[in-house]
Design an enzyme around this catalytic site. Sequence first.
Site, PDB file in Angstrom:
ATOM      1  N   HIS A   1       0.815  -1.215   0.000  1.00  0.00           N
ATOM      2  CA  HIS A   1       0.000   0.000   0.000  1.00  0.00           C
ATOM      3  C   HIS A   1       0.851   1.269   0.000  1.00  0.00           C
ATOM      4  O   HIS A   1       1.914   1.336   0.611  1.00  0.00           O
ATOM      5  CB  HIS A   1      -0.921   0.008   1.222  1.00  0.00           C
ATOM      6  CG  HIS A   1      -0.163  -0.041   2.525  1.00  0.00           C
ATOM      7  ND1 HIS A   1       0.296   1.088   3.171  1.00  0.00           N
ATOM      8  CD2 HIS A   1       0.213  -1.082   3.289  1.00  0.00           C
ATOM      9  CE1 HIS A   1       0.914   0.749   4.281  1.00  0.00           C
ATOM     10  NE2 HIS A   1       0.883  -0.571   4.376  1.00  0.00           N
ATOM     11  N   ASP A   2       0.376   2.257  -0.742  1.00  0.00           N
ATOM     12  CA  ASP A   2       0.937   3.610  -0.744  1.00  0.00           C
ATOM     13  C   ASP A   2       2.338   3.694  -1.330  1.00  0.00           C
ATOM     14  O   ASP A   2       3.022   4.717  -1.157  1.00  0.00           O
ATOM     15  CB  ASP A   2       0.938   4.205   0.672  1.00  0.00           C
ATOM     16  CG  ASP A   2      -0.461   4.250   1.282  1.00  0.00           C
ATOM     17  OD1 ASP A   2      -1.299   4.988   0.754  1.00  0.00           O
ATOM     18  OD2 ASP A   2      -0.710   3.516   2.267  1.00  0.00           O
TER      19      ASP A   2
ATOM     20  N   GLY B   1       5.018  -0.880   2.805  1.00  0.00           N
ATOM     21  CA  GLY B   1       4.194   0.297   2.592  1.00  0.00           C
ATOM     22  C   GLY B   1       4.984   1.591   2.503  1.00  0.00           C
ATOM     23  O   GLY B   1       6.016   1.761   3.154  1.00  0.00           O
TER      24      GLY B   1
END
Length: 227
Positions: free
Chosen positions: A93-94, A111
């Site tokens: 994520h991200d 992340g």
Amino acid sequence: MSDEADVADDVQVGPYAVIHAGVRLASGVRVDAHAVIGGDPQVLSFSLGGTCLEIGRNTAVREGAIIHRSTTPARPTRIGADCLIMGQTHISHDCWVGDSVVVCQQSALAGHVTVADHAVIGGMTGVHQHVRIGSRAMVGAMAKVTRDVLPFCAVDGNPATHRALNVIGLRRAGIRGDEYAALRAAFHRLRAGEEPDDSTELVGTLKKFVAERSLRGISSFYREVRA
């Protein structure tokens, strides 16, 4: 494939691949068999909807790769254009991956990792959360990257340390002669704990990276231990 995914007409999707809602795939993207694109971020506190993942033009996501959506609608997980994301990789994520990046087999980006244009991540590498990897950097296979990697440089080891300039990558990019010599001098000055004093554009990119905010700090320089 979710009806809520935004997929260009010429995107190729292999058998058993999964493309979730919130995914945007640009023209020319290839997603091979068993890849999972845009699943929920693996964060215990995550409860929001409406987050997304963007993959740029002509990027290939090979067999069994996993790429997760962002944790906030304000900023997507992003994979740039012309990237090669090899099989069984995990991009969490991200993450923000630039253009023409290669992530080799079975590597994992935790992340909020940032990877600049033209970087190469060697196979079976692990990259810690919030690490920055600079443009045209090379990360050796099976490295454990816990701190930032300078542009134009090569790191290796556990934990990864700066070893040299990314000589092959720079040569392929046509960076030679005086430009290369200036980068080499800047690398040696940084290794000695000094600030580079050359004002070429490439050295300026290196100095800017060092000056920017870092949550992890810069990877140290390798020091050979002699018996």
